[in-house]
Design an enzyme around this catalytic site. Structure first.
Site, PDB file in Angstrom:
ATOM      1  N   LYS A 192      -5.779 -13.921   5.836  1.00 52.95           N
ATOM      2  CA  LYS A 192      -4.592 -13.255   5.303  1.00 52.95           C
ATOM      3  C   LYS A 192      -4.375 -13.875   3.913  1.00 52.95           C
ATOM      4  O   LYS A 192      -4.633 -15.070   3.720  1.00 52.95           O
ATOM      5  CB  LYS A 192      -3.429 -13.519   6.272  1.00 52.95           C
ATOM      6  CG  LYS A 192      -2.103 -12.965   5.869  1.00 52.95           C
ATOM      7  CD  LYS A 192      -1.893 -11.532   6.307  1.00 52.95           C
ATOM      8  CE  LYS A 192      -0.551 -11.053   5.704  1.00 52.95           C
ATOM      9  NZ  LYS A 192      -0.485  -9.637   5.454  1.00 52.95           N
ATOM     10  N   CYS A 208      -2.721  -5.444  -3.482  1.00 53.86           N
ATOM     11  CA  CYS A 208      -1.620  -5.126  -2.565  1.00 53.86           C
ATOM     12  C   CYS A 208      -0.623  -4.230  -3.298  1.00 53.86           C
ATOM     13  O   CYS A 208      -0.158  -4.574  -4.387  1.00 53.86           O
ATOM     14  CB  CYS A 208      -0.947  -6.412  -2.090  1.00 53.86           C
ATOM     15  SG  CYS A 208       0.504  -6.075  -1.093  1.00 53.86           S
ATOM     16  N   LYS A 227     -10.977  -7.578  -4.863  1.00 52.60           N
ATOM     17  CA  LYS A 227     -10.570  -6.481  -3.963  1.00 52.60           C
ATOM     18  C   LYS A 227      -9.773  -5.444  -4.743  1.00 52.60           C
ATOM     19  O   LYS A 227      -8.732  -5.750  -5.333  1.00 52.60           O
ATOM     20  CB  LYS A 227      -9.751  -7.044  -2.793  1.00 52.60           C
ATOM     21  CG  LYS A 227      -9.388  -5.987  -1.759  1.00 52.60           C
ATOM     22  CD  LYS A 227      -8.821  -6.613  -0.498  1.00 52.60           C
ATOM     23  CE  LYS A 227      -8.414  -5.576   0.523  1.00 52.60           C
ATOM     24  NZ  LYS A 227      -7.843  -6.167   1.738  1.00 52.60           N
TER      25      LYS A 227
END
Ligand code: FMN
Length: 407
Positions: free
Chosen positions: A50, A149, A187
């Site tokens: 995470k 995110c 990412k």
């Protein structure tokens, strides 16, 4: 591989060996080191922690932070979700605790891969670098930069606030790549005009690979009674990130685009639930795949079907190694202008299979070319002269094989 001796599921990604291509994505299934231990024991080859931050005390989650869309069948005690929205933040667990867990995982499971996901804002080179170094010292095999995110964190200048800006993505990647000796992967967010541009910038700045995609910015729905968008947090909501089967087509396009245009090693993510999904990502250029939502719905044990299904498929298709299969469909992906526009195909209805639902007739009448007629005996016929071969009838027909296109 057990029943498929001719198949080797191991794969090298950014110079690191994985015993199979299946990795847990950075998400609730990797909330703690203890959970990752259980996943490794179940058969997962690697896990992305995470996302870690320097100051975990700044991370305060809301409840609820999930909302889903799916089909309910109470009789079968089943809810099959096809989309999940979350407004969860990154880890709220202390970095020092995580570092100890990474160290233990690497000591106890040297054949498994631990990827440390990290995040900071784009004004803090020392924050990014010190976190990356600490993870490297703890034994992490790779660093994944969370530049993606889409909720909660961008308001603090993090996540997709960086990944949506080519310059910032490049800057952050180069800081981390300079600071550590282990490979760095970036990412990607799908919420950009051209994902390959961002991926290329990160590769040029020192990334060794790309993971794609993070969740898709979304609002999953509005409660028509309360008028509050979902998830309802004490009468209000905020947009979140969408994951699960609904985002797979977006992710496949992103992976293919990055693989084709940058040649970078890619870890494919987004809507993977079955070995078939994984195979599609690999054929379009991913050498590893990451899963989150499917594990949230069905648990770690899905790894058994993922590995056995993929191995059986590879054996059938004559792929001995994952690397033989990576990108095998990419040369079948061309620009629209290169497609065959000469061959004409017409719909053909097999009335012996037809259940007389009218779906093809209505769709062709109101959104097609009025090529399907319905006789008084409910026998459907295609007027070939009118049919343009769009395939709408095939898409709406509930019976597999009942309507096909024939040249
Ligand atoms: C509840 C939830 C929390 C997540 N947290 C993170 C995170 O901390 N860091 C990160 O990089 N991605 C995070 N993700 C995104 C996943 O890693 C993954 O990119 C995304 O869910 C798409 O894959 P999937 O369709 O298999 O879930 C989260 C996803 C969900 C559903």
């Amino acid at each position: 591989m057990g029943t498929n001796p001719g198949v080797d599921l191991s794969v090298e990604f950014c110079g690191v060996k994985f015993k199979n291509p299946f990795i847990l994505a950075s998400a609730p299934p990797t909330t703690t080191g203890g959970m990752i231990v259980r996943a490794f024991k179940a058969g997962w080859a690697g896990a992305v922690t995470k996302t870690l931050v320097e100051d975990a005390s700044s991370i305060i989650n809301v409840t609820p932070r999930l909302a889903s869309l799916g089909f309910r069948d109470p009789e079968k005690r089943l809810k099959k979700n096809y989309a999940l929205e979350n407004i969860e933040l990154v880890t709220d667990r202390e970095l020092t605790i995580w570092l100890k867990e990474i160290e233990e995982l690497r000591k106890k499971y040297p054949d498994h891969v631990v990827i440390a996901s990290i995040m900071d804002d784009a004004s803090k080179p020392e924050g990014w670098q010190s976190m990356a170094k600490k993870c490297e010292d703890a034994g992490a095999n790779l660093i994944e930069l969370n530049l993606s995110c889409p909720h909660g964190m961008p308001e603090r200048g993090m996540g997709s606030a960086i990944g949506q800006d080519v310059e910032l993505s490049k800057r952050v990647t180069s800081w981390v790549a300079e600071a550590v000796n282990i490979p760095v992967i970036a990412k990607m967010t799908p919420n950009v005009t051209d994902i390959a541009v961002v991926a290329k910038a990160c590769m040029n700045a020192g990334a060794k690979g790309i993971s794609a995609i993070n969740t898709v910015a979304a609002i999953i729905g509005v409660d028509l009674e309360t008028l509050v968008p979902m998830p309802n947090v004490s009468g209000y909501s905020a947009h979140g990130g969408l994951s699960g089967p609904a985002v797979k087509p977006i992710a496949l396009k992103a992976v293919a685009c990055v693989a084709k245009e940058t040649g970078a090693p890619v870890s494919g993510i987004g809507g993977i639930s079955t070995w078939k999904d994984a195979a599609e990502f690999i054929l379009l250029g991913a050498s590893t795949v990451q899963l989150c939502t499917a594990v949230m719905f069905y648990g770690y044990s899905i790894i058994d079907e993922l590995t056995s299904g993929l191995a059986t498929y590879m054996e059938k298709k004559g792929f001995h190694r994952i690397s033989d299969m990576v990108g095998a469909s990419l040369d079948k992906l061309v620009s629209f202008g290169e497609l065959d526009n000469k061959t004409k195909r017409k719909a053909s209805i097999d009335n012996s299979l037809c259940i007389q639902c009218d779906a093809c007739f209505v769709s062709c009448r109101d959104a097609g070319y009025q090529a399907i007629t319905r006789g008084s005996d409910k026998i459907y016929k295609v007027t070939e002269k009118l049919c343009t071969g769009c395939s709408l009838c095939c898409q709406v027909c509930p019976v597999e094989g009942c309507i096909t296109l024939k040249p």
